[in-house]
Design an enzyme around this catalytic site. Structure first.
Site, PDB file in Angstrom:
ATOM      1  N   GLY A   1       0.777  -1.245   0.000  1.00  0.00           N
ATOM      2  CA  GLY A   1       0.000   0.000   0.000  1.00  0.00           C
ATOM      3  C   GLY A   1       0.801   1.283   0.000  1.00  0.00           C
TER       4      GLY A   1
ATOM      5  CG  ASP B   1      -1.384   1.888   3.046  1.00  0.00           C
ATOM      6  OD1 ASP B   1      -1.124   1.491   4.204  1.00  0.00           O
ATOM      7  OD2 ASP B   1      -1.959   1.166   2.210  1.00  0.00           O
TER       8      ASP B   1
ATOM      9  CG  ASP C   1      -8.149   0.183   9.950  1.00  0.00           C
ATOM     10  OD1 ASP C   1      -8.882   0.781  10.749  1.00  0.00           O
ATOM     11  OD2 ASP C   1      -8.567  -0.750   9.222  1.00  0.00           O
TER      12      ASP C   1
ATOM     13  CB  VAL D   1      -9.988   5.581   1.951  1.00  0.00           C
ATOM     14  CG1 VAL D   1     -10.933   6.457   2.749  1.00  0.00           C
ATOM     15  CG2 VAL D   1      -8.780   5.178   2.799  1.00  0.00           C
TER      16      VAL D   1
ATOM     17  CG  ASP E   1      -5.582  -3.250  -2.037  1.00  0.00           C
ATOM     18  OD1 ASP E   1      -5.181  -2.858  -0.917  1.00  0.00           O
ATOM     19  OD2 ASP E   1      -5.906  -4.421  -2.263  1.00  0.00           O
TER      20      ASP E   1
HETATM   21  P1  IMP Z   1      -3.766  -1.959  10.460  1.00  0.00           P
HETATM   22  O1  IMP Z   1      -2.749  -3.030  10.735  1.00  0.00           O
HETATM   23  O2  IMP Z   1      -5.157  -2.386  10.804  1.00  0.00           O
HETATM   24  O3  IMP Z   1      -3.403  -0.610  11.047  1.00  0.00           O
HETATM   25  O4  IMP Z   1      -3.895  -1.833   8.905  1.00  0.00           O
HETATM   26  C1  IMP Z   1      -2.961  -1.297   8.128  1.00  0.00           C
HETATM   27  C2  IMP Z   1      -3.063  -1.867   6.724  1.00  0.00           C
HETATM   28  O5  IMP Z   1      -4.387  -2.249   6.363  1.00  0.00           O
HETATM   29  C3  IMP Z   1      -2.689  -0.784   5.761  1.00  0.00           C
HETATM   30  O6  IMP Z   1      -1.318  -0.863   5.478  1.00  0.00           O
HETATM   31  C4  IMP Z   1      -3.536  -1.073   4.551  1.00  0.00           C
HETATM   32  O7  IMP Z   1      -2.858  -1.929   3.683  1.00  0.00           O
HETATM   33  C5  IMP Z   1      -4.753  -1.781   5.079  1.00  0.00           C
HETATM   34  N1  IMP Z   1      -5.917  -0.869   5.218  1.00  0.00           N
HETATM   35  C6  IMP Z   1      -6.429  -0.372   6.366  1.00  0.00           C
HETATM   36  N2  IMP Z   1      -7.481   0.439   6.127  1.00  0.00           N
HETATM   37  C7  IMP Z   1      -7.629   0.465   4.789  1.00  0.00           C
HETATM   38  C8  IMP Z   1      -8.552   1.160   3.912  1.00  0.00           C
HETATM   39  O8  IMP Z   1      -9.439   1.929   4.311  1.00  0.00           O
HETATM   40  N3  IMP Z   1      -8.389   0.927   2.580  1.00  0.00           N
HETATM   41  C9  IMP Z   1      -7.426   0.109   2.077  1.00  0.00           C
HETATM   42  N4  IMP Z   1      -6.546  -0.541   2.852  1.00  0.00           N
HETATM   43  C10 IMP Z   1      -6.652  -0.371   4.195  1.00  0.00           C
HETATM   44 MG    MG Z   2      -0.668  -2.084   3.754  1.00  0.00          MG
END
Ligand code: IMP
Ligand code: MG
Length: 181
Positions: A47, A103, A106, A156, A162
């Site tokens: 991403g 990117d 979350d 998003v 993606d």
């Molecule tokens: P986390 O580990 O939940 O913080 O997620 C991080 C990863 O999830 C990011 O590097 C993205 O690849 C993916 N991700 C989280 N939210 C989104 C979104 O809204 N759209 C697309 N990819 C997302």
């Molecule tokens: Mg990612």
């Protein structure tokens, strides 16, 4: 592709302006480390590819670029399924200052996992820079030194992000129409 987008959250111009600001901030931070220190920029694939390409060209320092792949949203998943590192962690981390680039922040599991691994590998310092952070408790509670934009807690796409491997080349950050999902 544009037809699948319901609305634009952040435009190309807004992204470019913010990345220039982040570049200035990071350049000052790297300056403060001193000339002998080794800096590694570590984008999390896939991403962050577009973000890191633009960000590193704003940096004045001689830096090494390495990559690490983390998967948390397999295929059409729209919530984190738990982060795991795919393949090898980068070598030659010990004694270096690492800037992790992603990117979006979350659930925070990706950044937290990578930070732990880098510190365990002997990194001298670990800092994280994300383009986007969702306004949700888990994201806000995750340690992250640099954030481009805080956005609503919605799924998003675009500018590297993606849905089921599509829309990464959409140049702005947008929200998909329900019928595109
Ligand atoms: P986390 O580990 O939940 O913080 O997620 C991080 C990863 O999830 C990011 O590097 C993205 O690849 C993916 N991700 C989280 N939210 C989104 C979104 O809204 N759209 C697309 N990819 C997302
Ligand atoms: Mg990612």
């Amino acid at each position: 592709m544009r037809n699948d987008i319901d609305r634009i959250l952040i435009t190309r111009e807004q992204i470019a302006d913010r990345i220039a600001e982040l570049g200035t901030t990071l350049t000052k931070e790297f300056d403060a480390l001193g000339p002998e220190e080794e800096i590694v920029i570590l984008p999390i694939l896939t991403g962050s590819i577009i973000f890191v390409a633009d960000l590193i060209r704003e940096l004045a320092h001689k830096v090494r670029l390495d990559v690490v792949t983390v998967s948390s949203y397999p295929g059409k998943a729209m919530t984190s399924q738990g982060a795991s590192i795919i393949g090898e962690m980068p070598q030659r981390i010990e004694g270096r200052h690492i800037l992790v680039v992603d990117d979006i922040l979350d659930s925070g599991t990706t950044i937290s996992l990578i930070r732990r691994e880098l510190l365990a590998a002997g990194a001298k310092s670990v800092r994280a820079c994300v383009l986007l952070r969702k306004k949700r408790e888990a994201a806000m509670a995750t340690e992250c030194e640099h954030v481009g934009f805080d956005i609503p807690d919605e799924f998003v796409v675009g500018y590297g992000l993606d849905y089921d491997h599509y829309y990464r080349n959409f140049p702005e950050i947008g929200i998909l129409k329900p019928e595109a999902i």
